[in-house]
Design an enzyme around this catalytic site. Structure first.
Site, PDB file in Angstrom:
ATOM      1  N   ARG A  60       0.840  -1.211   0.000  1.00 32.42           N
ATOM      2  CA  ARG A  60       0.000   0.000   0.000  1.00 32.42           C
ATOM      3  C   ARG A  60       0.871   1.256   0.000  1.00 32.42           C
ATOM      4  O   ARG A  60       0.484   2.294  -0.509  1.00 32.42           O
ATOM      5  CB  ARG A  60      -0.964   0.002   1.194  1.00 32.42           C
ATOM      6  CG  ARG A  60      -1.720   1.314   1.360  1.00 32.42           C
ATOM      7  CD  ARG A  60      -3.069   1.207   2.075  1.00 32.42           C
ATOM      8  NE  ARG A  60      -3.061   0.352   3.235  1.00 32.42           N
ATOM      9  CZ  ARG A  60      -2.491   0.652   4.412  1.00 32.42           C
ATOM     10  NH1 ARG A  60      -1.876   1.804   4.585  1.00 32.42           N
ATOM     11  NH2 ARG A  60      -2.544  -0.214   5.412  1.00 32.42           N
ATOM     12  N   TYR A 113     -12.685  18.593 -15.793  1.00 26.04           N
ATOM     13  CA  TYR A 113     -13.208  17.251 -16.074  1.00 26.04           C
ATOM     14  C   TYR A 113     -14.449  16.998 -15.197  1.00 26.04           C
ATOM     15  O   TYR A 113     -14.489  17.434 -14.036  1.00 26.04           O
ATOM     16  CB  TYR A 113     -12.087  16.255 -15.750  1.00 26.04           C
ATOM     17  CG  TYR A 113     -12.485  14.814 -15.855  1.00 26.04           C
ATOM     18  CD1 TYR A 113     -12.687  14.214 -17.082  1.00 26.04           C
ATOM     19  CD2 TYR A 113     -12.648  14.041 -14.711  1.00 26.04           C
ATOM     20  CE1 TYR A 113     -13.049  12.884 -17.174  1.00 26.04           C
ATOM     21  CE2 TYR A 113     -12.996  12.703 -14.783  1.00 26.04           C
ATOM     22  CZ  TYR A 113     -13.204  12.134 -16.025  1.00 26.04           C
ATOM     23  OH  TYR A 113     -13.558  10.830 -16.107  1.00 26.04           O
ATOM     24  N   ASP A 185      -4.098  20.079 -13.966  1.00 19.25           N
ATOM     25  CA  ASP A 185      -4.381  18.781 -14.581  1.00 19.25           C
ATOM     26  C   ASP A 185      -3.840  18.844 -16.013  1.00 19.25           C
ATOM     27  O   ASP A 185      -4.359  19.584 -16.848  1.00 19.25           O
ATOM     28  CB  ASP A 185      -5.893  18.520 -14.566  1.00 19.25           C
ATOM     29  CG  ASP A 185      -6.271  17.156 -15.149  1.00 19.25           C
ATOM     30  OD1 ASP A 185      -5.527  16.639 -16.000  1.00 19.25           O
ATOM     31  OD2 ASP A 185      -7.338  16.622 -14.780  1.00 19.25           O
ATOM     32  N   LYS A 210      -5.165   7.779 -19.627  1.00 16.46           N
ATOM     33  CA  LYS A 210      -5.371   8.332 -20.961  1.00 16.46           C
ATOM     34  C   LYS A 210      -4.095   8.229 -21.799  1.00 16.46           C
ATOM     35  O   LYS A 210      -3.678   7.143 -22.128  1.00 16.46           O
ATOM     36  CB  LYS A 210      -5.870   9.767 -20.838  1.00 16.46           C
ATOM     37  CG  LYS A 210      -6.995   9.946 -19.805  1.00 16.46           C
ATOM     38  CD  LYS A 210      -8.286   9.274 -20.217  1.00 16.46           C
ATOM     39  CE  LYS A 210      -9.356   9.292 -19.133  1.00 16.46           C
ATOM     40  NZ  LYS A 210      -9.654  10.593 -18.565  1.00 16.46           N
TER      41      LYS A 210
HETATM   42  C1  LIG Z   1     -10.114  10.969 -17.362  1.00 19.91           C
HETATM   43  C2  LIG Z   1      -9.698  12.238 -16.742  1.00 19.91           C
HETATM   44  C3  LIG Z   1      -9.571  12.343 -15.350  1.00 19.91           C
HETATM   45  C4  LIG Z   1      -9.899  11.203 -14.425  1.00 19.91           C
HETATM   46  O1  LIG Z   1      -9.054  10.124 -14.600  1.00 19.91           O
HETATM   47  P1  LIG Z   1      -9.453   8.583 -14.242  1.00 19.91           P
HETATM   48  O2  LIG Z   1      -8.178   7.864 -14.459  1.00 19.91           O
HETATM   49  O3  LIG Z   1     -10.556   8.199 -15.157  1.00 19.91           O
HETATM   50  O4  LIG Z   1      -9.902   8.602 -12.816  1.00 19.91           O
HETATM   51  C5  LIG Z   1      -9.136  13.545 -14.836  1.00 19.91           C
HETATM   52  N1  LIG Z   1      -8.859  14.603 -15.638  1.00 19.91           N
HETATM   53  C6  LIG Z   1      -8.984  14.538 -16.972  1.00 19.91           C
HETATM   54  C7  LIG Z   1      -8.654  15.727 -17.796  1.00 19.91           C
HETATM   55  C8  LIG Z   1      -9.401  13.359 -17.578  1.00 19.91           C
HETATM   56  O5  LIG Z   1      -9.537  13.296 -18.914  1.00 19.91           O
END
Ligand SMILES: *Cc1c(COP(=O)(O)O)cnc(C)c1O
Length: 398
Positions: A60, A113, A185, A210
């Site tokens: 963890r 998001y 982000d 992504k």
């Molecule tokens: C998909 C996404 C998230 C969240 O990510 P997960 O891995 O699905 O939890 C956060 N910010 C952006 C810009 C995203 O495209």
């Protein structure tokens, strides 16, 4: 650890973060499927447990495969430190929770998001944390709100799904004046196209699910920044438990080796496709920061090396047009993810902003007929032919 100062990101994607984790002469990082790490010498065990000696104790907290993934992202973002999470949302929520307390104030944008937006609209207010949602590209409004006093300025650029752009350097400068931490982000841009830390951000966050992983087969998240900040986030995560799984870390690490290669193709194709869609009679609007018609193209050009693989567009026929068009695409997954080697499409109302009500989407400036198009690594001419065919079924209003 090698710092890779003398080579470009293309070389770093392949080599960075791996050497320290190789064993038995293997040239590839192993997937260490072990919950715990044992020590015969109880003094050594103690030294590792209290952090005086390098090593692992319990899955963890840390794991070698997971650490290799963190090291690679850290080097690509030019950060002192990185820590990872089970998902991108875990990275975002844990990072916010590490620093926020009741009575604090967060300034952010309307276009984060969908999941992030829910944290701001649903969960933080419940903890008596004041959240101000500003128009994403209205820098004056944001500067005013920041100047009133704020603890965290949270940005995302480009945004999902309308690829709006915020001037990170300008906003980070405003935040520094009031002592606020700046979170960015960077999921859409990837470390190949934008490095927010070099623009003044304190922390850069990725949904590794992504573009970093790039193959839509593993979930993960990561946060990079100064050692003292990341250490606090790591501590929150090791206790609260949103740990990245070693197998997922391995898949992400493997995917990242081709990040630069994929990004180069995806950016070039996205530019071509955006230009193609712009002249199509069934298309109402195209959103891509690389287009000169994008309202913040100049800012994008200043802070990004390239404009990314994500674009969106709306059809003149709205949702009815989307119903005709989407099922006819052959070379695209109709799915909720993005950033993978395959092209992925979906209406914002079923993907990024499915959590929102139609009224909320309207307030965010997201048409019900908006299509998000994540460009894959296919031949761009094949993708354009595919779009041409599917769009031919959309009736054209004059
Ligand atoms: C998909 C996404 C998230 C969240 O990510 P997960 O891995 O699905 O939890 C956060 N910010 C952006 C810009 C995203 O495209």
């Amino acid at each position: 650890m090698t710092k890779f100062n003398e080579v470009t990101n293309a070389t770093k994607t392949v080599w960075a973060g791996e050497k320290d984790y190789l064993v038995h002469g293997a040239t590839q990082v192993p997937v260490v499927h072990s919950v715990s790490f044992g020590y015969d010498d109880i003094d050594e065990w103690f030294e590792v447990a209290i952090g005086n000696k390098e090593g692992h104790i319990y899955g963890r907290n840390t794991n070698p495969t997971v650490q290799s993934f963190e090291d690679k992202v850290k080097i690509l973002e030019g950060a002192e430190s990185a820590t990872s999470f089970s998902t991108g949302m875990a990275a975002i929520s844990n990072s916010l929770a590490t620093f926020l307390k009741p009575g604090d104030r967060v300034v952010t944008i309307k276009d984060t998001y969908g999941g992030t937006n829910k944290i701001f609209s649903e969960f933080l207010p419940r903890l008596n944390i004041d959240v101000v949602l500003c128009e994403t590209a209205n820098h004056e409004e944001m500067e005013k709100e920041v100047a009133k006093g704020c603890d965290i300025l949270y940005l995302e650029s480009p945004t999902n799904p309308t690829v709006k752009i915020t001037d990170i350097k300008r906003m980070a400068t405003a935040a520094k004046k009031v002592g606020a931490l700046v979170f960015v982000d960077n999921t859409f841009a990837t470390p190949m196209n934008q490095n927010p830390l070099s623009l003044g951000a304190d922390l850069v966050i990725h949904s590794a699910t992504k573009f970093l992983g790039g193959h839509a087969d593993a979930l993960g998240g990561v946060v990079c920044g100064k050692e003292d900040l990341v250490e606090k986030i790591y501590h929150y995560r090791e206790i609260n438990g949103a740990t990245l799984d070693p197998m997922a870390a391995y898949l992400l690490l493997r995917g990242m080796k081709t990040l630069d290669l994929r990004n180069e193709r995806q950016c070039a194709s996205a530019m071509k496709i955006a230009n193609y869609l712009k002249q199509h009679e069934a298309v109402e609007d195209v959103f891509y920061p690389g287009l000169e018609t994008h309202p913040n193209h100049e800012i994008a050009k200043k802070q990004m090396k390239n404009f990314g693989g994500m674009l969106s567009f709306s059809l003149k026929e709205g949702l009815d047009g989307v119903r005709e068009f989407l099922p006819r695409l052959q070379y695209a997954n109709r799915a909720a993810n993005l950033g993978s080697v395959e092209t992925v499409v979906g209406p914002a109302r079923t993907t990024s902003h499915v959590e929102c009500t139609p009224e909320e989407r309207k307030a965010l400036g997201i048409p019900e007929g908006l299509v998000r198009y994540s460009v894959g690594i296919e031949d761009v001419n094949d993708l354009i032919t595919d779009l041409e065919h599917a769009l031919s079924y959309v009736p054209v209003k004059n």
